[in-house]
Design an enzyme around this catalytic site. Structure first.
Site, mmCIF file in Angstrom:
data_model
loop_
_atom_site.group_PDB
_atom_site.id
_atom_site.type_symbol
_atom_site.label_atom_id
_atom_site.label_comp_id
_atom_site.label_asym_id
_atom_site.label_seq_id
_atom_site.Cartn_x
_atom_site.Cartn_y
_atom_site.Cartn_z
ATOM 1 C CG HIS A 62 -0.791 6.416 -0.818
ATOM 2 N ND1 HIS A 62 -1.046 6.108 0.503
ATOM 3 C CD2 HIS A 62 -1.210 5.350 -1.540
ATOM 4 C CE1 HIS A 62 -1.580 4.891 0.570
ATOM 5 N NE2 HIS A 62 -1.687 4.415 -0.655
ATOM 6 C CG LEU A 63 -2.675 13.387 -2.803
ATOM 7 C CD1 LEU A 63 -3.709 14.517 -2.681
ATOM 8 C CD2 LEU A 63 -2.104 13.356 -4.210
ATOM 9 C CG ASN A 94 -0.314 5.782 3.962
ATOM 10 O OD1 ASN A 94 -0.797 6.625 3.216
ATOM 11 N ND2 ASN A 94 0.418 4.779 3.509
ATOM 12 C CG HIS A 232 -4.589 -2.427 -2.815
ATOM 13 N ND1 HIS A 232 -4.698 -3.414 -1.866
ATOM 14 C CD2 HIS A 232 -4.075 -1.365 -2.158
ATOM 15 C CE1 HIS A 232 -4.270 -2.976 -0.705
ATOM 16 N NE2 HIS A 232 -3.887 -1.724 -0.854
ATOM 17 C CG ASN A 278 1.769 -4.805 0.645
ATOM 18 O OD1 ASN A 278 1.422 -5.939 0.319
ATOM 19 N ND2 ASN A 278 1.579 -4.315 1.853
ATOM 20 C CG ASP A 305 -2.152 1.705 -3.841
ATOM 21 O OD1 ASP A 305 -2.041 2.692 -3.090
ATOM 22 O OD2 ASP A 305 -1.815 0.554 -3.512
HETATM 23 O O1 DOR Z 1 2.578 -0.518 -2.296
HETATM 24 C C1 DOR Z 1 1.964 0.111 -1.442
HETATM 25 N N1 DOR Z 1 2.290 1.388 -1.120
HETATM 26 N N2 DOR Z 1 0.943 -0.487 -0.812
HETATM 27 C C2 DOR Z 1 0.336 0.084 0.228
HETATM 28 O O2 DOR Z 1 -0.581 -0.521 0.743
HETATM 29 C C3 DOR Z 1 0.774 1.396 0.749
HETATM 30 C C4 DOR Z 1 1.469 2.176 -0.280
HETATM 31 C C5 DOR Z 1 2.216 3.347 0.267
HETATM 32 O O3 DOR Z 1 1.684 4.110 1.073
HETATM 33 O O4 DOR Z 1 3.388 3.547 -0.146
HETATM 34 ZN ZN ZN Z 2 -2.711 2.540 -1.031
#
Ligand code: DOR
Ligand code: ZN
Length: 426
Positions: A62-63, A94, A232, A278, A305
């Site tokens: 996630h950037l 996201n 994951h 998560n 992740d």
């Molecule tokens: O722990 C998590 N963080 N699980 C996810 O599925 C999304 C991610 C996030 O975008 O922070």
């Molecule tokens: Zn993720």
């Protein structure tokens, strides 16, 4: 312009390399790999006593740009990736707005070419706004440069929409990455359901919340004949379902992350919000089952992740803390320490799990350390013992349960397209 990397222990199983070699880089590509190459006046890097690997490829991170630049942006995120030995990363959609159309995909690629120090491959969403109801325009996103689709962070709750998504994405040759979470079971949960959640008085998320959805997606892949990739995985049950599905020929693949094979729910003791992620950290039995699945090929590759968050979103009561771990800068060390030093897998297998295999999954494998291939590589000191200090992270997200822990193996230098993307200060 050129660079000569001298006397490193090169490990690249795909090219049959496991020994001391010199690597000559000319421009953006590898020119030669040989036991000894004479310098002709180019920059030299002495890799004596060090290891040289093909650059790592993170197929899930996630950037946070656009929209959440206070957590991370493409500049800080790719710097952190390079510090972790990654030369390519694929970022989840996201963001805000969600990367659910070609303009956001183009924006990410534009920002990456201006500010990124590693290669960035955007992943588009499966559904518009990742809301799970209407399919996103995958064809336009693919044309703009998306390499896969995912609603990561959330499941696609409707089996019917997921089935249609698989069929639609396959028409564009886009891999579908599924975040497996059965929401009626996970709702309100803050950590793994078990002894620790009970003792802390927190509502737990059962392993079944993940496994039910893994089973569903395996069945959808089986009935459509379209491949599905499970993001994951964290439980032995998920590994078991995927192992059995692969054995009967279902085109399912999966990844796991360093925290799932390095840590357990015990990290949540004392209501430690940095251990909140998560899917949640599970129990020791799950951790060992995930390692077994990495060993026997059930798990196809390792992804970080990397999920950076602002301190103000993490350093709050456990129930309210954001989910996620800033993962780039500990991924290799955690994997080397917990998989290779323990004897679970070989160093060559780890290199494959972090470079060739994720790249191949996203149809980006370019050949590893061989003449003509892009000069993407990483140099590590495997003898280094490190104490993780998240205050030194290049990521804006300092949220990690590894903080203060002892790990082994340090990334010293990362080269992308023949240029230095990261070099550790002496
Ligand atoms: O722990 C998590 N963080 N699980 C996810 O599925 C999304 C991610 C996030 O975008 O922070
Ligand atoms: Zn993720």
């Amino acid at each position: 312009m050129g660079m000569l990397i001298k006397s490193g222990h090169v490990v690249d199983p795909a090219n049959g390399l496991d020994g001391i070699y010199d690597i000559l880089i000319e421009g953006v590509v590898i020119k030669e790999v040989a036991p000894s190459i004479d310098s002709i006046g180019m920059e030299e890097v002495d890799a004596g006593g060090l290891h040289v690997f093909p650059g790592f490829f993170d197929a899930h991170c996630h950037l946070r740009e656009p929209g959440y630049e206070y957590k991370e942006d493409i500049e800080s995120g790719t710097k952190a990736a390079a510090a972790g030995g990654f030369t390519s990363v694929a970022c989840m959609p996201n963001t805000n707005p969600v990367a659910d159309n070609d303009s956001v995909i183009r924006l990410i690629l534009d920002r990456a070419s201006e500010k990124g120090c590693v290669k960035v491959y955007p992943i588009g969403s499966i559904t518009k706004g990742s809301e799970g109801t209407r399919l996103a325009e995958m064809g336009f996103m693919k044309q703009a440069g998306a390499v896969a689709v995912s609603d990561d962070g959330k499941p696609v709750e409707s089996a019917d929409i997921m089935k249609k998504a698989l069929e639609y994405a396959s028409g564009f040759g886009l891999p579908v990455i599924s975040h497996c979470e059965e929401m009626s079971l996970s709702e309100g949960g803050a950590m793994n359901d078990g002894f620790v959640s009970t003792s802390l008085g927190l509502k737990g998320i059962p392993a079944a919340a993940e496994e039910i959805q893994v089973a569903r997606d395996v069945l959808l892949s089986e009935c459509t004949g379209v491949p599905v990739h499970i993001a994951h995985i964290s439980t032995g049950g998920s590994a078991g379902i995927i192992r059995a599905a692969k054995a009967r020929g279902v085109r399912v693949t999966c990844e796991t992350c360093p925290h799932y094979f390095s840590l357990t729910e015990d990290e949540c003791e004392g209501f430690n919000p940095y251990a909140k992620v998560n899917p949640p950290l599970r129990n020791e039995k799950d951790r060992l089952a995930v390692i077994e699945a990495l060993r026997d090929g059930t798990v196809d590759f390792i992804a970080t992740d990397h999920a950076p968050h602002h301190e103000d979103e993490k350093n709050v009561e456990f129930q309210f803390a954001a989910n996620g771990i800033s993962g780039f800068e500990t991924a290799f060390s955690a994997a080397y320490t917990n998989l290779v030093m323990t004897g679970a897998i070989s160093l060559g297998r780890l290199v494959d799990l972090m470079s060739r295999l994720p790249a191949r999954f996203l149809n980006r494998y370019t050949g590893g350390l061989r003449p003509g291939a892009p000069a993407d590589l990483t140099i590590a000191d495997l003898s280094a013992a490190i104490t993780v200090d998240s205050s030194k992270f290049l990521s804006k997200g300092r949220n990690t349960p590894f903080n203060g822990k002892q790990l082994h193996g340090r990334i010293l230098m990362t080269i992308v397209n023949g240029g230095t993307a990261y070099r550790r200060d002496k």
